[in-house]
Design a protein around this motif. Structure first.
Motif, PDB file in Angstrom:
ATOM      1  N   PRO A 118       0.806  -1.227   0.000  1.00 36.42           N
ATOM      2  CA  PRO A 118       0.000   0.000   0.000  1.00 36.42           C
ATOM      3  C   PRO A 118       0.835   1.270   0.000  1.00 36.42           C
ATOM      4  CG  PRO A 118       0.142  -0.878   2.218  1.00 36.42           C
ATOM      5  CD  PRO A 118       0.876  -1.849   1.327  1.00 36.42           C
ATOM      6  N   ILE A 119       0.319   2.285  -0.674  1.00 31.98           N
ATOM      7  CA  ILE A 119       0.768   3.665  -0.495  1.00 31.98           C
ATOM      8  C   ILE A 119       0.002   4.227   0.701  1.00 31.98           C
ATOM      9  CG2 ILE A 119       0.523   5.973  -1.527  1.00 31.98           C
ATOM     10  CD1 ILE A 119       1.348   4.709  -4.190  1.00 31.98           C
ATOM     11  N   GLN A 120       0.636   5.124   1.470  1.00 26.11           N
ATOM     12  CA  GLN A 120       0.027   5.579   2.721  1.00 26.11           C
ATOM     13  C   GLN A 120      -0.165   7.089   2.754  1.00 26.11           C
ATOM     14  OE1 GLN A 120       2.844   3.683   5.647  1.00 26.11           O
ATOM     15  NE2 GLN A 120       3.460   2.888   3.670  1.00 26.11           N
ATOM     16  N   LEU A 121      -0.983   7.521   3.681  1.00 29.69           N
ATOM     17  CA  LEU A 121      -1.196   8.936   3.949  1.00 29.69           C
ATOM     18  C   LEU A 121      -0.935   9.217   5.424  1.00 29.69           C
ATOM     19  CD1 LEU A 121      -4.475   9.628   1.935  1.00 29.69           C
ATOM     20  CD2 LEU A 121      -2.202  10.503   1.404  1.00 29.69           C
ATOM     21  N   LYS A 122      -0.334  10.354   5.698  1.00 29.88           N
ATOM     22  CA  LYS A 122      -0.097  10.744   7.086  1.00 29.88           C
ATOM     23  C   LYS A 122      -1.416  11.201   7.700  1.00 29.88           C
ATOM     24  CE  LYS A 122       3.659  12.925   8.289  1.00 29.88           C
ATOM     25  NZ  LYS A 122       4.706  13.953   8.502  1.00 29.88           N
ATOM     26  N   VAL A 123      -1.775  10.609   8.829  1.00 36.13           N
ATOM     27  CA  VAL A 123      -3.015  10.960   9.502  1.00 36.13           C
ATOM     28  C   VAL A 123      -2.778  11.652  10.835  1.00 36.13           C
ATOM     29  CG1 VAL A 123      -4.422   9.224   8.361  1.00 36.13           C
ATOM     30  CG2 VAL A 123      -3.138   8.605  10.421  1.00 36.13           C
ATOM     31  N   ALA A 124      -1.524  11.735  11.241  1.00 33.27           N
ATOM     32  CA  ALA A 124      -1.097  12.450  12.440  1.00 33.27           C
ATOM     33  C   ALA A 124       0.423  12.556  12.337  1.00 33.27           C
ATOM     34  CB  ALA A 124      -1.514  11.697  13.711  1.00 33.27           C
ATOM     35  N   PRO A 125       1.072  13.399  13.147  1.00 34.69           N
ATOM     36  CA  PRO A 125       2.538  13.500  13.064  1.00 34.69           C
ATOM     37  C   PRO A 125       3.210  12.129  13.180  1.00 34.69           C
ATOM     38  CG  PRO A 125       1.667  15.258  14.418  1.00 34.69           C
ATOM     39  CD  PRO A 125       0.504  14.350  14.116  1.00 34.69           C
ATOM     40  N   ASP A 126       3.997  11.767  12.175  1.00 37.24           N
ATOM     41  CA  ASP A 126       4.730  10.497  12.135  1.00 37.24           C
ATOM     42  C   ASP A 126       3.832   9.270  12.132  1.00 37.24           C
ATOM     43  OD1 ASP A 126       7.194  11.856  12.155  1.00 37.24           O
ATOM     44  OD2 ASP A 126       7.068  12.066  14.338  1.00 37.24           O
ATOM     45  N   ARG A 127       2.575   9.451  11.758  1.00 32.33           N
ATOM     46  CA  ARG A 127       1.639   8.330  11.757  1.00 32.33           C
ATOM     47  C   ARG A 127       1.024   8.210  10.371  1.00 32.33           C
ATOM     48  NH1 ARG A 127       3.723   6.263  16.266  1.00 32.33           N
ATOM     49  NH2 ARG A 127       3.495   7.633  18.043  1.00 32.33           N
ATOM     50  N   PHE A 128       0.920   6.965   9.863  1.00 33.59           N
ATOM     51  CA  PHE A 128       0.460   6.725   8.515  1.00 33.59           C
ATOM     52  C   PHE A 128      -0.564   5.593   8.483  1.00 33.59           C
ATOM     53  CE2 PHE A 128       4.609   8.607   8.242  1.00 33.59           C
ATOM     54  CZ  PHE A 128       4.520   9.481   7.160  1.00 33.59           C
ATOM     55  N   ALA A 129      -1.453   5.656   7.492  1.00 42.58           N
ATOM     56  CA  ALA A 129      -2.434   4.600   7.271  1.00 42.58           C
ATOM     57  C   ALA A 129      -2.521   4.317   5.778  1.00 42.58           C
ATOM     58  CB  ALA A 129      -3.797   5.003   7.824  1.00 42.58           C
ATOM     59  N   GLN A 130      -2.952   3.121   5.449  1.00 47.13           N
ATOM     60  CA  GLN A 130      -3.056   2.735   4.052  1.00 47.13           C
ATOM     61  C   GLN A 130      -4.132   3.557   3.349  1.00 47.13           C
ATOM     62  OE1 GLN A 130      -3.296  -1.535   3.457  1.00 47.13           O
ATOM     63  NE2 GLN A 130      -2.254  -1.904   5.399  1.00 47.13           N
ATOM     64  N   LYS A 131      -3.776   4.107   2.192  1.00 48.90           N
ATOM     65  CA  LYS A 131      -4.731   4.890   1.422  1.00 48.90           C
ATOM     66  C   LYS A 131      -5.758   3.968   0.779  1.00 48.90           C
ATOM     67  CE  LYS A 131      -5.096   8.128  -2.440  1.00 48.90           C
ATOM     68  NZ  LYS A 131      -4.374   8.884  -3.487  1.00 48.90           N
ATOM     69  N   SER A 132      -7.024   4.376   0.836  1.00 47.90           N
ATOM     70  CA  SER A 132      -8.106   3.561   0.301  1.00 47.90           C
ATOM     71  C   SER A 132      -8.292   3.795  -1.190  1.00 47.90           C
ATOM     72  CB  SER A 132      -9.412   3.886   1.031  1.00 47.90           C
ATOM     73  OG  SER A 132     -10.493   3.171   0.468  1.00 47.90           O
ATOM     74  N   CYS A 133      -8.546   2.710  -1.935  1.00 48.88           N
ATOM     75  CA  CYS A 133      -8.945   2.816  -3.329  1.00 48.88           C
ATOM     76  C   CYS A 133     -10.432   3.158  -3.410  1.00 48.88           C
ATOM     77  CB  CYS A 133      -8.726   1.476  -4.049  1.00 48.88           C
ATOM     78  SG  CYS A 133      -7.254   1.407  -5.093  1.00 48.88           S
ATOM     79  N   ALA A 134     -10.825   3.748  -4.517  1.00 46.29           N
ATOM     80  CA  ALA A 134     -12.240   4.003  -4.762  1.00 46.29           C
ATOM     81  C   ALA A 134     -12.933   2.711  -5.189  1.00 46.29           C
ATOM     82  CB  ALA A 134     -12.390   5.074  -5.831  1.00 46.29           C
ATOM     83  N   LYS A 135     -14.244   2.755  -5.299  1.00 44.77           N
ATOM     84  CA  LYS A 135     -15.056   1.650  -5.801  1.00 44.77           C
ATOM     85  C   LYS A 135     -14.917   0.382  -4.963  1.00 44.77           C
ATOM     86  CE  LYS A 135     -15.566   1.177 -10.225  1.00 44.77           C
ATOM     87  NZ  LYS A 135     -15.317   0.935 -11.672  1.00 44.77           N
TER      88      LYS A 135
END
Length: 479
Positions: free
Chosen positions: A293-310
Motif C-alpha cells: 500500500p501507499i500511505q497517507l499521514k493521519v497524524a505526526p509520524d503516523r500513517f495509514a493505508q490509502k483507500s482505493c475508490a469503488k
C-alpha cells in the motif's frame, strides 16, 4: 451488510508503517490480507491484563455466530505479538483526505464498526463485519495521550445532535461480554479508554532465502504498466474487476511476460488477477500477485493505508511473479510531508536468483508534491540501493517513476534518476520514447551489465490507461 442510516464525521488517526516483509499465510486463505505487505497491528488495552499481569489485546470472535459474531473483546494475552492469530491482528486504513481511519480485521478481511443501531448493553459495540468500503460507522479519531497510549473517539450524530464517544474495554463485565469494546464513554478517557497499536512482526525474515547459485545467464520477458485503477478520469477505473484483469492479462500475453510490475493498483484486484493469469496458463498455482500500500499521514509520524475508490480496498503497487515466491518486502520511500508516502515492493524468485522490484515515485515539479524534485532523487537512490542489496540476487526494476530521463532538481545538475542510471541498464535507452502523453515516465531497469532487447512501448489504440505499457526482454549475466 450496508446500513441505510449513517453516522457522523471524524478526523485523524495513528499508524507507523516502516519497512515490511511478509510470507503467505496459510490461515488467511483467500482473504485480501494474504497478498498484502501492509503492516499488521494488535490493539492493546491499558485496563486489561491477565492474572499474571501480562498485556491483553482485543480479539475478534470468529468462532461465534448470531449476536456474538465478530465482536471485539479485550481478553487475549498479547505478551508475544509474534504468537497472535489473525483474530487478534488488524490493518489500518484511511480515505484520500486522511481525515478518517478504520481498522480491518485480518481474521475475516472486514472493517470494525461501532454499531449504534443496537440498544442497551450492546449500544456502540465494536464488531468486525463491514465487508464493503468503510463508512462513517467504521471511522475513528485517534486522540494522543501520554506514553504512547491513545483513545479511539467516535462521533455519533442522531436527530441532528452530534456527540463524541470514546471506545471502552469493559474489563469488569462478566460472562460472554467480558472485555467488550464499546464506543460509549462521553467523558475524558480513563484507563478503560486507552489503547496502543502493537506492531506484529511478519513470519518471514527481513532477508530473503538464499538465491540458487551458481545462476546461469537468463533471459526474462518483463512488463511494467501504470493501470490508473484509482483515477476517475481513466478508462481502467471504469472497468469491472473481470474487465480490468482481462486488460492486464492481455498485455501480459502480448509481452509474454515472466514478471509484471503494476502501479496505481487496488488491493482487491490482486487475487482476481492471479486467478486470471493462472486460468490463461491452464492451471493453478503458477503465479503469485503481491501488493504493497501507499500511505497517507493521519497524524505526526503516523500513517495509514490509502483507500482505493469503488470498494477496492487499499491503493498502491503490485508485482506478479512465479508461484514459487515465498518472500516479498515493501520498502517505504521518503516522501514529501503531508503527501502520499510512496512505496517500493520487491519479490524474490529464488530459482532464478532474481530480485524483482516495482515502485511509483512522488509527483515532482512546480505545483506538485515535490516541487524541487529532491525527494524524487532520494527515492531513486533508495530504490537503486534496496534492489541491489540482496546477496546472490540479480536486480530487476520496473515502475512509474514520475520523472523524465533529463529532469534535474532545481538546485542540482544531477538528473533525478541518475542513481538508477549509474548502476542499471534501462530498456529504452537511448531512444527514451514517451510512455504518458509526450513524456517518458515509465521504466524497466536491470543491474549492469544486463542487456535489453525488443523494448516495446504500447500504443494508445484500445489502451484504457493514461500510461502506455512498456515491455522488453532482459538478459541477465551469470552469477
Amino acid at each position: 451488510m450496508r446500513r441505510t442510516t449513517r453516522a457522523g464525521a471524524l478526523c485523524g488517526l495513528l499508524l507507523t508503517l516502516l519497512t515490511l516483509s511478509i510470507a503467505p499465510s496459510a490461515q488467511a486463505g483467500d482473504i485480501l490480507t494474504e497478498k498484502s505487505a501492509g503492516q499488521r497491528y494488535a490493539l492493546q488495552s491499558k485496563a486489561a491484563s491477565d492474572k499474571a499481569g501480562k498485556p491483553v489485546c482485543a480479539s475478534v470472535a470468529t468462532d461465534e455466530t448470531g449476536s456474538q459474531a465478530a465482536k471485539l473483546r479485550a481478553r487475549v494475552d498479547c505478551s508475544d505479538p509474534a504468537a497472535l492469530r489473525p483474530a487478534e491482528t488488524f490493518t489500518l486504513h484511511t480515505d484520500k483526505y486522511a481525515l478518517a481511519a478504520a481498522l480491518r480485521s485480518e481474521a475475516n478481511g472486514q472493517y470494525v464498526s461501532a454499531e449504534f443501531h443496537d440498544a442497551d448493553s450492546h449500544f456502540g459495540m465494536l464488531r468486525a463485519r463491514q465487508d464493503e468500503a468503510f463508512g462513517n460507522w467504521e471511522k475513528f479519531e485517534l486522540v494522543s495521550l501520554a506514553d504512547g497510549w491513545f483513545a479511539l473517539r467516535y462521533n455519533f450524530t442522531e436527530n441532528g445532535v452530534s456527540k463524541d464517544y470514546y471506545v471502552s474495554a469493559e474489563v469488569n463485565t462478566t460472562g460472554a461480554d467480558q472485555g467488550l469494546l464499546r464506543a460509549r464513554t462521553a467523558t475524558a478517557p480513563g484507563s478503560w479508554e486507552q489503547f496502543k497499536l502493537v506492531r506484529i512482526p511478519f513470519p518471514a525474515s527481513d532477508e530473503p532465502p538464499a538465491a540458487t547459485l551458481p545462476a546461469p545467464a537468463r533471459s526474462l520477458r518483463t512488463l511494467t504498466w501504470n493501470t490508473c485503477s484509482n483515477n476517475g478520469d481513466c478508462g481502467m477505473y471504469k472497468l469491472s474487476a473481470d474487465e480490468f484483469t482481462d486488460a492486464v492479462t492481455q498485455r501480459a500475453t502480448t509481452a509474454k511476460a515472466d514478471v509484471i510490475f503494476l502501479q496505481e493498483f487496488c488491493e482487491k484486484l490482486a487475487k482476481p488477477l492471479e486467478h486470471k493469469l493462472e486460468a490463461r496458463d491452464g492451471g493453478a498455482d503458477t503465479w503469485d500477485v503481491r501488493f504493497a500500500p501507499i500511505q497517507l499521514k493521519v497524524a505526526p509520524d503516523r500513517f495509514a493505508q490509502k483507500s482505493c475508490a469503488k470498494n477496492r480496498e487499499a491503493y498502491g503497487v503490485a508485482i506478479a511473479v512465479p508461484a514459487e515466491n515465498t518472500w516479498y518486502k515493501a520498502v517505504e520511500l521518503d516522501s514529501p510531508d503531508k503527501k502520499e508516502r510512496r512505496t517500493a515492493l520487491c519479490a524474490a524468485v529464488r530459482s532464478w536468483a532474481v530480485m524483482a522490484c516495482t515502485a511509483h515515485f512522488s509527483t515532482g515539479g512546480p505545483n506538485y508534491d515535490d516541487p524541487s524534485r529532491h525527494t524524487q532523487q532520494a527515492q531513486a537512490a533508495n530504490l537503486a540501493q534496496q534492489a541491489a542489496r540482496y546477496s546472490g540476487y540479480r536486480a530487476l526494476i520496473g515502475g512509474d517513476l514520475n520523472a523524465t530521463p533529463t529532469v534535474t532538481p532545481t538546485e542540482s545538475s544531477v538528473p533525478v534518476l541518475q542513481p538508477l542510471y549509474d548502476a542499471y541498464k534501462e530498456c529504452d535507452q537511448p531512444a527514451n520514447r514517451p510512455t504518458a502523453g509526450s513524456s517518458k515516465l515509465d521504466y524497466l531497469f536491470a543491474a549492469s551489465p544486463a542487456t535489453w532487447s525488443g523494448c516495446t512501448i504500447g500504443t494508445d489504440t484500445d489502451n484504457p490507461s493514461d500510461h502506455r505499457p512498456v515491455w522488453g526482454t532482459v538478459t541477465l549475466p551469470a552469477r
